[in-house]
Design an enzyme around this catalytic site. Structure first.
Site, PDB file in Angstrom:
ATOM      1  N   HIS B  67       7.559  -3.055   3.644  1.00  0.00           N
ATOM      2  CA  HIS B  67       7.734  -2.144   2.520  1.00  0.00           C
ATOM      3  C   HIS B  67       6.422  -1.446   2.154  1.00  0.00           C
ATOM      4  O   HIS B  67       6.379  -0.258   1.861  1.00  0.00           O
ATOM      5  CB  HIS B  67       8.300  -2.933   1.339  1.00  0.00           C
ATOM      6  CG  HIS B  67       8.389  -2.163   0.064  1.00  0.00           C
ATOM      7  ND1 HIS B  67       7.462  -2.294  -0.948  1.00  0.00           N
ATOM      8  CD2 HIS B  67       9.291  -1.239  -0.357  1.00  0.00           C
ATOM      9  CE1 HIS B  67       7.799  -1.491  -1.936  1.00  0.00           C
ATOM     10  NE2 HIS B  67       8.895  -0.850  -1.619  1.00  0.00           N
ATOM     11  N   GLU B  70       5.644   1.197   4.622  1.00  0.00           N
ATOM     12  CA  GLU B  70       6.495   2.361   4.348  1.00  0.00           C
ATOM     13  C   GLU B  70       5.834   3.267   3.297  1.00  0.00           C
ATOM     14  O   GLU B  70       5.721   4.482   3.483  1.00  0.00           O
ATOM     15  CB  GLU B  70       7.869   1.879   3.855  1.00  0.00           C
ATOM     16  CG  GLU B  70       8.799   2.965   3.357  1.00  0.00           C
ATOM     17  CD  GLU B  70       9.478   2.586   2.047  1.00  0.00           C
ATOM     18  OE1 GLU B  70       9.289   3.325   1.055  1.00  0.00           O
ATOM     19  OE2 GLU B  70      10.192   1.559   1.993  1.00  0.00           O
ATOM     20  N   HIS B  71       5.362   2.657   2.197  1.00  0.00           N
ATOM     21  CA  HIS B  71       4.707   3.435   1.140  1.00  0.00           C
ATOM     22  C   HIS B  71       3.487   4.182   1.655  1.00  0.00           C
ATOM     23  O   HIS B  71       3.223   5.316   1.285  1.00  0.00           O
ATOM     24  CB  HIS B  71       4.251   2.495   0.011  1.00  0.00           C
ATOM     25  CG  HIS B  71       5.254   2.361  -1.071  1.00  0.00           C
ATOM     26  ND1 HIS B  71       4.984   2.699  -2.377  1.00  0.00           N
ATOM     27  CD2 HIS B  71       6.524   1.928  -1.040  1.00  0.00           C
ATOM     28  CE1 HIS B  71       6.047   2.460  -3.107  1.00  0.00           C
ATOM     29  NE2 HIS B  71       6.995   2.004  -2.329  1.00  0.00           N
ATOM     30  N   GLU B 143       6.479  -1.555  -9.141  1.00  0.00           N
ATOM     31  CA  GLU B 143       7.820  -1.607  -8.564  1.00  0.00           C
ATOM     32  C   GLU B 143       8.340  -3.054  -8.569  1.00  0.00           C
ATOM     33  O   GLU B 143       9.505  -3.309  -8.857  1.00  0.00           O
ATOM     34  CB  GLU B 143       7.777  -1.043  -7.132  1.00  0.00           C
ATOM     35  CG  GLU B 143       9.156  -0.818  -6.541  1.00  0.00           C
ATOM     36  CD  GLU B 143       9.110  -0.171  -5.153  1.00  0.00           C
ATOM     37  OE1 GLU B 143       8.073   0.394  -4.772  1.00  0.00           O
ATOM     38  OE2 GLU B 143      10.130  -0.254  -4.449  1.00  0.00           O
TER      39      GLU B 143
END
Lengths: 423, 426
Positions: B67, B70-71, B143
């Site tokens: 994740h 991905e960012h 997040e």
């Protein structure tokens, strides 16, 4: 154009959208009535009770079974606020006859079932079945109580409620528990009978439809029984929304959250015809996407927020800014947002920003015809605002917006309400 | 190019594996204005231990790397962000990470070519520095806080904890504040070099395209890369039992929410699509909208709306999930177990089975309404080793008898678990 509308018996407006972009046909009926405190809860409860059964299919189980045999047709209903109207929405989606594994007739059956649900409900002794009303009251109560579950949505709803205090648009679309408890089956049924004779009724049919819908409607008993009317509803558009300038109202609320939610309600004090296109571009530059001032300054440069964006509510000529922030960053985030509003007023944005924002709006406008319910919502929005503009014209109006117009509009924008949800 | 087809719904897909190993799938849709492209790598939150093909080095990574990576992919050496660049073109761009894959995508009506340039450029050019990795920790930390406040996320993680003792599906996709603090540019580069090799990636495009031309455009934009051997992924031993029956938490909800699960002990030879269809039919028969059980619960005020019904599977896990809102989740559990028992004893009702079969067929066809749904579906299915059109084309082979067998082999009481999130008591 693939869109046509016409009046049926001065009681109902039929809108047809012919499109082969989808595997499905979508049918929708909307009942519109002015938002009023004494009616919101009744409207929400009524919508829920109607789906429970018809004279032909008296239980929800029977309705579901019927829909399943039609290759999983799906029915949905709900209430929405559109401007100062409360809209009761009923949808039925089926496969287009073209994609069935074997030939079957679904169009006429679909329209008749949808009309039956709304105009031919199951009754006992001339009234809604008390058991249905009672259980829907319980369900609606839980829905109203569940308002707090989604903190993003809750803080947004609360900001609207504070900003439009004692005005129709500030009402909660599902209504109020204290009003709900008092409603009897008789009162609800009387309200219903009165409502369907006065409200505005629109029927939308979208998809691959080879049948004559008018003929289907003329044969339908529910339609034959409908009375002619001058429908009662409110026309809202940018020219009808008159605002007064005032000091921002600050509302803070505490709950068990680790992330704070900051919502700002802004008034646009500009009632010029067609200012909605300017306001759309203004909003996109301010908080429309990843290039917007809010996203860049609140989220990217300062890491103050995970989300930071704004949305333009055309029918109320308002903009709402929404951020999820660390609670301790409240003042810093608020100051940064205010700076961005000032930047807009001072014209501190480039031609490139304008171009990017227009692209963002245009791509969503061009996408309208790619989603069946979005296309219906577009035409219904025009119907309620009493102004028709084709998608092509809409695109041109957006393209025509210039910097001077945006700056002039920016000068009319004022913060009305600051809402903060914290721990 | 290989062409696969579904005559029933009049759709085709063109599939090609390029020399460097990249799989490209193109689903042409005449007359649609929207175009959708998604580029995915078979790298998700569960891939936390593996052997790098080139060096044969065994690598353990902190939770949340897929994740995090991905960012970070959007950031460019010249200070720009590819997400902004795409948005500026009016292109709706995004990315997401799941248990088993990471995907970069955009949807547009205009400027597809410019979008393709940008997408294929940024996915092939990682840029990680100490400074930009540190900054991202703040954003992802927010997040993670958001997930921590989300009751439905807690519900899901607890359900996984009931079913699995040690299975990486239990890992939060975003990781924890603590685990992401250990992420460095070196870890990110190791993962990028291993998993973002074309042979581990799949690209799906859906819209009004001529497949032969599009594939050339894609080839032109691919950077040359040395071939890479197979990535060995190391997962814990599969467990043949559930971990525990029940788990509960207290959070800010007004009514309890529940997730009831059946852990599915798969075997490698079974037909995944057929089984999936049978499970969907069964779930709808047990507690779907028209079921007797749902009508009863609705009447008693125990369910407000139909529960959501899911079957999640990969090679490492498989489970059925039934979730919803109810003031008495225990009663829901009892009712479901009792209904399953009766269905096993009495066999499936002919009329009921036929009705639900039609409904499930309709549900599959509706997925083909949107270019985005089509592309995402093809990507997720291909990662799982499944051919998407099979859900339509194999539909008729799912008989009542087969479905009955699945009921017996999958819906076992000893494999059932329940996760509940209750309101906070004052």
């Amino acid at each position: 154009m693939n869109y046509q509308k016409e009046q049926i018996k001065n009681a109902l407006t039929l809108h047809q959208i012919n499109t082969n972009n989808y595997k499905t046909n979508l049918y929708a009926i909307f009942l519109a009535t002015p938002l009023k405190r004494e009616n919101v809860t009744l409207d929400a409860l009524l919508t829920a009770v109607l789906r429970r059964g018809t004279k032909n299919l008296p239980t929800q189980e029977q309705i579901s079974q019927k829909l399943e045999m039609m290759y999983g047709a799906s029915f949905d209903c709900g209430v929405e606020k559109t401007g100062d109207n409360h809209i009761m929405k009923f949808y039925l989606e089926t496969l287009s006859e073209e994609f069935l594994p074997k030939p079957e007739k679904l169009v006429e059956e679909s329209i008749n079932i949808l009309l039956d649900i709304i105009f031919n409900p199951y009754t006992e002794n001339g009234c809604f079945k008390p058991e249905y009303v009672e259980s829907e009251k319980q369900n609606l109560k839980q829905i109203i109580e569940a308002k707090i579950d989604n903190k993003n949505k809750y803080s947004y709803d609360r900001c609207i409620e504070e900003m439009f205090k004692d005005k129709p648009y500030g009402l909660y679309k599902y209504g109020y528990i204290e009003d709900l408890e008092k409603i009897t089956p008789e009162e609800l049924y009387n309200y219903y009978q009165n409502l369907i004779q006065k409200c505005k009724i629109d029927l939308f049919c979208s998809g691959i439809i080879n049948n004559d819908i008018k003929e289907i409607l003329s044969k339908n008993e529910n339609i034959q029984k409908l009375q002619e009317r001058n429908p009662e509803y409110i026309v809202n558009n940018e020219t009808t929304e008159i605002k007064e300038k005032q000091e921002p109202k600050v509302v803070e609320e505490s709950m068990q959250v680790t992330q704070g939610k900051l919502v700002l309600g802004l008034d646009i004090n500009n009632t010029e015809e067609n200012s909605r296109f300017i306001a759309s571009v203004y909003n996109a530059i301010l908080g429309g996407g990843a290039n917007s001032k809010l996203f860049q300054n609140v989220r990217e440069k300062q890491s103050l927020a995970y989300t930071a964006n704004s949305g333009y509510i055309r029918v109320k000529n308002s903009i709402f800014i929404r951020c999820g922030i660390e609670i301790k960053n409240y003042q810093k985030a608020l100051d940064t947002i205010k700076d961005q509003l000032k930047e807009m007023e001072n014209g501190n944005f480039t031609q490139e920003d304008i171009k990017n924002s227009k692209e963002l709006i245009l791509s969503s406008v061009e996408g309208i015809t790619e989603e069946q319910d979005t296309e219906i919502t577009y035409y219904y929005g025009q119907e309620l605002a009493d102004r028709f503009i084709s998608i092509e014209e809409y695109i041109n109006k957006i393209k025509e917006v210039n910097k001077e117009q945006i700056v002039n509009l920016a000068k009319t924008v004022n913060i009305n309400t600051i809402y903060f949800l914290k721990d | 190019m290989k062409i696969i087809e579904s005559s029933k719904i009049k759709e085709k897909a063109y599939v090609e594996q390029l020399e460097n190993g990249l799989t490209v799938i193109i689903v042409p849709k005449k007359n649609t204005k929207k175009k959708y492209i998604i580029w995915g790598t078979h790298f998700g939150s569960i891939d936390n231990r593996f052997i790098m093909p080139k060096t044969e080095e065994e690598v353990f990574i902190p939770d949340g790397v897929a994740h995090f990576l991905e960012h970070k992919m959007f950031e460019q050496p010249n200070g720009t962000n590819s997400l902004d660049t795409l948005m500026a073109l009016g292109i709706d761009a995004n990315a997401y990470t799941t248990n088993d894959h990471t995907a970069y995508l955009f949807e547009c009506t205009n400027h597809f070519e410019e979008g393709l340039n940008e997408l294929m450029d940024y996915v092939q050019h990682p840029y990680f520095t100490d400074e930009n990795v540190e900054k991202e920790k703040g954003i992802i930390g927010q997040e993670i806080n958001m997930y921590d406040d989300d009751p439905s996320w807690k519900l899901y993680i607890n359900a996984m904890n009931c079913m699995y003792k040690e299975n990486p599906i239990k890992i939060d996709i975003a990781g924890t504040i603590e685990s992401i603090s250990k992420i460095t540019p070196d870890v990110l580069y190791k993962c990028y070099n291993t998993f973002y090799h074309p042979s581990n990636m799949i690209m799906v495009v859906c819209g009004d395209f001529i497949p032969e031309n599009l594939i050339e455009e894609i080839k032109k934009r691919l950077l040359p890369k040395e071939n890479q051997g197979e990535i060995k992924r190391i997962y814990p031993q599969k467990e043949d039992k559930i971990n525990k029956k029940y788990e509960t938490a207290q959070m800010e909800v007004s009514v309890p929410i529940f997730m009831l699960g059946f852990k599915d002990m798969q075997n490698s030879k079974e037909e995944k699509v057929k089984k999936h269809i049978a499970i969907e039919i069964l779930l709808n028969m047990i507690i779907g909208k028209s079921s007797k059980l749902y009508a009863k619960f609705y009447k008693e005020g125990l369910l407000l709306s139909e529960p959501s019904l899911d079957y999640e599977f990969s090679n490492e896990y498989a489970h059925i999930l039934i979730s919803g809102t109810s003031k008495d989740p225990k009663k829901i559990e009892q009712g479901i177990l009792e209904t399953i028992k009766q269905m096993k004893e009495n066999g499936l009702d002919e009329e009921h089975f036929e009705r639900i079969r039609r409904k499930v067929y309709g549900d599959y066809v509706v997925e083909y309404n949107s270019v985005g749904d089509i592309a995402r579906m093809f990507l997720a299915d291909t990662i799982k080793g499944v051919q998407t059109f099979d859900y339509i084309e194999q539909f008729e082979t799912v008989t009542k008898e087969y479905t009955q067998e699945i009921l017996k082999s999958v819906f076992k009481e000893e494999n059932e678990i329940l996760s509940v999130v209750n309101p906070i008591q004052n």
